[in-house]
Design an enzyme around this catalytic site. Structure first.
Site, PDB file in Angstrom:
ATOM      1  N   THR A  60      11.609  -5.625 -11.263  1.00  0.00           N
ATOM      2  CA  THR A  60      10.397  -5.025 -11.980  1.00  0.00           C
ATOM      3  C   THR A  60       9.415  -4.798 -10.822  1.00  0.00           C
ATOM      4  O   THR A  60       8.945  -5.741 -10.128  1.00  0.00           O
ATOM      5  CB  THR A  60       9.916  -5.637 -12.604  1.00  0.00           C
ATOM      6  OG1 THR A  60       8.647  -6.630 -12.857  1.00  0.00           O
ATOM      7  CG2 THR A  60      10.781  -6.082 -13.567  1.00  0.00           C
ATOM      8  N   LYS A  88      -4.817 -19.077 -11.804  1.00  0.00           N
ATOM      9  CA  LYS A  88      -2.943 -19.644 -11.287  1.00  0.00           C
ATOM     10  C   LYS A  88      -3.563 -21.586 -11.702  1.00  0.00           C
ATOM     11  O   LYS A  88      -2.916 -21.794 -12.647  1.00  0.00           O
ATOM     12  CB  LYS A  88      -3.596 -20.524  -8.908  1.00  0.00           C
ATOM     13  CG  LYS A  88      -2.809 -18.733  -8.927  1.00  0.00           C
ATOM     14  CD  LYS A  88      -1.452 -17.951  -9.218  1.00  0.00           C
ATOM     15  CE  LYS A  88      -0.794 -17.588  -8.265  1.00  0.00           C
ATOM     16  NZ  LYS A  88       0.594 -16.488  -8.818  1.00  0.00           N
ATOM     17  N   LEU A 124       8.004 -12.566  -2.054  1.00  0.00           N
ATOM     18  CA  LEU A 124       8.266 -14.250  -2.529  1.00  0.00           C
ATOM     19  C   LEU A 124       9.676 -13.249  -3.474  1.00  0.00           C
ATOM     20  O   LEU A 124      10.450 -14.126  -3.487  1.00  0.00           O
ATOM     21  CB  LEU A 124       7.607 -14.627  -3.095  1.00  0.00           C
ATOM     22  CG  LEU A 124       8.301 -16.362  -3.542  1.00  0.00           C
ATOM     23  CD1 LEU A 124       8.405 -16.925  -3.355  1.00  0.00           C
ATOM     24  CD2 LEU A 124       6.713 -16.546  -4.416  1.00  0.00           C
ATOM     25  N   SER A 138       2.763 -20.386  -9.671  1.00  0.00           N
ATOM     26  CA  SER A 138       1.860 -21.416  -9.712  1.00  0.00           C
ATOM     27  C   SER A 138       1.141 -21.175  -8.130  1.00  0.00           C
ATOM     28  O   SER A 138       1.819 -20.188  -7.539  1.00  0.00           O
ATOM     29  CB  SER A 138       1.121 -22.128 -10.523  1.00  0.00           C
ATOM     30  OG  SER A 138       0.883 -23.027 -10.402  1.00  0.00           O
ATOM     31  N   SER A 140       2.615 -13.697   3.194  1.00  0.00           N
ATOM     32  CA  SER A 140       2.549 -12.208   2.731  1.00  0.00           C
ATOM     33  C   SER A 140       1.853 -11.116   2.667  1.00  0.00           C
ATOM     34  O   SER A 140       1.144 -11.271   3.774  1.00  0.00           O
ATOM     35  CB  SER A 140       2.139 -13.498   1.595  1.00  0.00           C
ATOM     36  OG  SER A 140       1.181 -13.294   0.820  1.00  0.00           O
ATOM     37  N   TYR A 177      -8.385 -15.173  -8.530  1.00  0.00           N
ATOM     38  CA  TYR A 177      -6.550 -15.263  -8.249  1.00  0.00           C
ATOM     39  C   TYR A 177      -6.676 -16.975  -8.675  1.00  0.00           C
ATOM     40  O   TYR A 177      -5.445 -17.104  -9.090  1.00  0.00           O
ATOM     41  CB  TYR A 177      -6.515 -14.863  -6.634  1.00  0.00           C
ATOM     42  CG  TYR A 177      -5.229 -15.498  -6.241  1.00  0.00           C
ATOM     43  CD1 TYR A 177      -3.876 -14.662  -6.774  1.00  0.00           C
ATOM     44  CD2 TYR A 177      -4.883 -15.662  -5.227  1.00  0.00           C
ATOM     45  CE1 TYR A 177      -3.008 -14.949  -6.819  1.00  0.00           C
ATOM     46  CE2 TYR A 177      -4.045 -16.380  -5.047  1.00  0.00           C
ATOM     47  CZ  TYR A 177      -2.425 -16.402  -5.982  1.00  0.00           C
ATOM     48  OH  TYR A 177      -1.349 -17.031  -5.307  1.00  0.00           O
TER      49      TYR A 177
END
Length: 343
Positions: free
Chosen positions: A42, A207, A19, A180, A239, A203
């Site tokens: 980063t 969120k 992403l 989110s 992902s 996880y």
């Protein structure tokens, strides 16, 4: 690298992820003609940063906008407060102005897939399971070296600490964009365990904490500093977090299920991370930040045949005051601990 010329500066955490790369590519594709853009990549490792910048530079050249896009990078770990403090020092030295901070933090601590549960749930409750999988196994009780819940620190506390320390760079129109998730729900958070240490799905809990912390801080940031905070979600896309537990056959099966889900009308099935990056980039490049719906979560969506759309979800924010106060307390404690470091 010190940037002096007028440019839109966008800092992306987790920029080497699927992403993160997609967000960078869309920023390059959708920036205004002749506008200058600085993308600050980063990551925790130099290797990932190099790969991300090489990929994005090649994309900019292919789009014939190479001279209009600059790249910089920072190496730091959101699960390490000393590392965060070092990154803050660097950001303040290099940039007098940051236009947008995109927090694409994705610490999940997945350790496997419950295959019997997956087969049962996908057979009996396909729609709910494809959007909010319950078969992913996460490690419980994982703490950072700083003693905080790992997912809490990486996805929630560390990012908010950075925002509150960068108000001078972000003031008067800067944006903070949170990635989110459609899996966010109040059922994944116990206010007696805000750091998610005992949470079986940290996880998803993190969120939810992102959502409620946004609700707590957004009015304060806007009123006191002219900084705008936004909730976005990228829908469902491919992902690396789950892919490492799939072989070639199960990965192919996952793709088939994603496309089938899209065909039967689930617009959250973006599948391609580039489509998932639609809304975060749209918000980043919007010229009127005050006009966007900050009380909603804005989601990237895709129609049956690939048409990109946007969805706005009105959320309930129970627990905002408790979560915000807890973060405030932690920020005060860590400012005291880190005050003797260079800043």
């Amino acid at each position: 690298m010190i940037h002096n010329r007028k440019t839109q500066t966008v800092v992306i955490t987790g920029a080497s992820s699927n992403l993160g790369i997609a967000i960078g590519k869309r920023l390059i594709d959708e920036k205004k003609e002749d506008a200058h853009l600085t993308i600050v990549v980063t990551s925790r490792t130099l290797r990932n940063v190099r790969v991300a910048i090489k990929t994005l530079k090649a994309h900019a050249v292919a789009k014939e906008v190479g001279p209009e896009v600059d790249f910089d990078y920072l190496l730091f770990d959101l699960a390490d407060m000393t590392s965060i403090n070092g990154a803050l020092v660097e950001l303040k030295l290099r940039f007098s102005r940051i236009d947008t901070l995109i927090f694409n933090s994705n610490a999940a601590n997945y350790i496997g897939i419950n295959w019997p549960l997956a087969m049962w749930r996908f057979t009996t409750q396909f729609k709910s399971e494809i959007e909010n999988p319950s078969c992913m196994i996460q490690a419980v009780g994982v703490k950072s070296d700083d003693g905080m819940g790992s997912a809490y620190q990486s996805n929630v506390f560390g990012p908010w600490y950075m925002v509150l320390e960068l108000t001078e760079q972000l003031k008067n129109g800067g944006k903070v964009i949170w990635i989110s998730s459609i899996t966010s729900s109040e059922k994944y958070v116990d206010l007696e365990d805000i750091e998610l240490i005992h949470n079986k799905e940290p996880y998803k809990g993190s969120k939810r904490l992102i959502d409620v912390a946004h609700n707590y801080y957004s009015p304060k940031l806007e009123e006191e500093h002219g900084i705008y905070s936004y909730l976005t979600d990228p829908g469902i896309f491919t992902s690396s977090s789950a892919s490492e537990y799939l072989n070639i056959f199960s990965a192919f099966g996952m793709y088939l299920m994603f496309y089938f889900a899209r065909l039967i009308g689930l617009t959250t099935m973006n599948i391609d991370p580039y489509k998932g990056a639609n809304v975060p980039v749209w918000v980043t490049l919007s010229e009127d930040p005050s006009a966007l719906k900050r009380e909603y979560r804005l989601g990237s969506r895709t129609g049956r045949w690939g048409t990109e759309m946007m969805d706005a979800t009105k959320l309930q924010y129970e627990g905002s005051e408790e979560v915000g106060a807890y973060i405030d307390k932690g920020v005060g404690e860590w400012r005291e601990k880190l005050k003797d470091q260079i800043n």
